[in-house]
Design an enzyme around this catalytic site. Structure first.
Site, mmCIF file in Angstrom:
data_model
loop_
_atom_site.group_PDB
_atom_site.id
_atom_site.type_symbol
_atom_site.label_atom_id
_atom_site.label_comp_id
_atom_site.label_asym_id
_atom_site.label_seq_id
_atom_site.Cartn_x
_atom_site.Cartn_y
_atom_site.Cartn_z
ATOM 1 N N ASP A 23 0.845 -1.205 0.000
ATOM 2 C CA ASP A 23 0.000 0.000 0.000
ATOM 3 C C ASP A 23 0.879 1.253 0.000
ATOM 4 O O ASP A 23 0.562 2.248 -0.653
ATOM 5 C CB ASP A 23 -0.868 0.063 1.261
ATOM 6 C CG ASP A 23 -1.790 -1.119 1.409
ATOM 7 O OD1 ASP A 23 -2.967 -1.028 1.037
ATOM 8 O OD2 ASP A 23 -1.315 -2.154 1.921
ATOM 9 N N ASN A 61 -7.670 -9.242 1.374
ATOM 10 C CA ASN A 61 -8.570 -8.075 1.399
ATOM 11 C C ASN A 61 -10.039 -8.478 1.321
ATOM 12 O O ASN A 61 -10.911 -7.793 1.858
ATOM 13 C CB ASN A 61 -8.259 -7.118 0.237
ATOM 14 C CG ASN A 61 -6.919 -6.434 0.408
ATOM 15 O OD1 ASN A 61 -6.397 -6.341 1.523
ATOM 16 N ND2 ASN A 61 -6.348 -5.964 -0.694
#
Ligand code: BDR
Ligand code: CA
Length: 313
Positions: A14, A166
């Protein structure tokens, strides 16, 4: 430039996604939102603000998001990202001040303040904030240009045999997002496992010589160890989340195919699986796509160019 909201849980990849988004002039980062995933929301939010400082981001709102999934118990990934969520580099004290709004509200406000088709959502963590935003203000579904998410995979998992992190952390939220009716491009594990930051890549990045480039090098050093120990990846770690940002910057970095995709909520062994219906060519109205093949050279040139583009803030 394409306007994006990055909804993330930094997280090594990220962090790289955030640096690439800010460093490449072809995207315009209009908001950054955080979500519990790789670590708790406090740690994730702190990490996002620290990475924002390293990238030299100013004038972009950062908002804290959901502290837990919609239905299920929280689940974090210290085995992959360490106790801080971003182990390896020493993080600077954040200087960016948090926007007071919850992430879902900032997403709604930002999408509604822009013309239809202007904003692309790029979620790189669990989909809790995105699902909350779609329920809070359903008009965003038609107003968003598209959702380009890192998550899922066609026939491949990592957290379980069938499911990617996720999605499996908040399958109900993912179900909302895949079924909402907006265009969704799933940049899943079958794509991101082609984006291995091997030694040659790491050398190219550290050779840039700037502080953000050194930071990426340190992220990759830690991440390489995680992927070697947990998954037995011999050559380096996949930079999953950066692939989703790269696709928005330059759609030619990967091929995609239209395919109906939904999320399994109930299976004993398959909860959180992204179920792609490959039986026949997708119908014209199919709004979901899966990423298929990465143009590796084009992708790494893009990443290296974006890190260079950050300069030495
Ligand atoms: C995804 O899970 C997280 O560990 C990474 O940041 C990435 O978003 C990969 O499954
Ligand atoms: Ca992530």
């Amino acid at each position: 430039a394409r306007k994006i909201i990055l909804d993330c849980d930094p997280g090594h990849d990220d962090a790289i996604a955030l640096l690439v988004a800010h460093g490449d002039p072809r995207v315009d980062l209009v908001a950054v939102t955080t979500v519990a995933g790789n670590q708790t929301i406090d740690k994730i939010t702190r990490n996002a603000l620290a990475v924002g400082r390293i990238a030299g981001i100013t004038g972009v709102p950062f908002a804290r998001g959901a502290e837990r999934p919609l239905v299920r118990s929280p689940r974090i990934a210290p085995d992959i990202h360490g106790d801080s969520g971003l182990d390896g580099p020493v993080l600077p004290e954040p200087v960016i001040e948090l926007d007071p709004r919850p992430a879902a509200q900032l997403i709604v406000d930002t999408v509604m303040a822009h013309p239809a088709g202007a904003i692309t959502l790029v979620p790189t963590g669990p989909l809790t904030n995105i699902a909350l935003a779609a329920r809070l203000e359903p008009r965003i579904v038609d107003r968003v240009r598209e959702v380009v998410l890192m998550g899922g995979g066609v026939g491949v998992g990592n957290t379980t045999a069938a499911a990617e992190f996720n999605i499996v952390v908040d399958p109900e939220a993912a179900h909302v997002v895949f079924d909402a009716g907006w265009a969704v491009t799933m940049v899943g594990l079958d794509l991101t496992h082609q984006a291995i930051a091997d030694d040659a890549v790491a050398e190219r990045i550290t050779a840039i010589g700037t502080a953000p480039a050194r930071f990426v090098g340190e992220l990759l050093d830690f991440f390489r160890g995680s992927y070697r120990h947990v998954f037995g990846f011999p050559d380096g770690p996949p930079v999953h989340d950066a692939c989703a940002v790269a696709f928005v910057i330059d759609p030619d970095v990967m091929t995609t195919r239209a395919v109906p995709i939904t999320v399994e909520l109930h299976g004993e062994h398959t909860a959180g699986m992204t179920v792609a219906d490959l039986r026949r060519p997708a119908l014209e109205e199919c709004r979901t796509r899966a990423a298929v093949t990465l143009d590796r050279d084009r992708f790494w040139d893009l990443v290296v160019g974006a890190v260079k583009g950050l300069g030495d803030p």
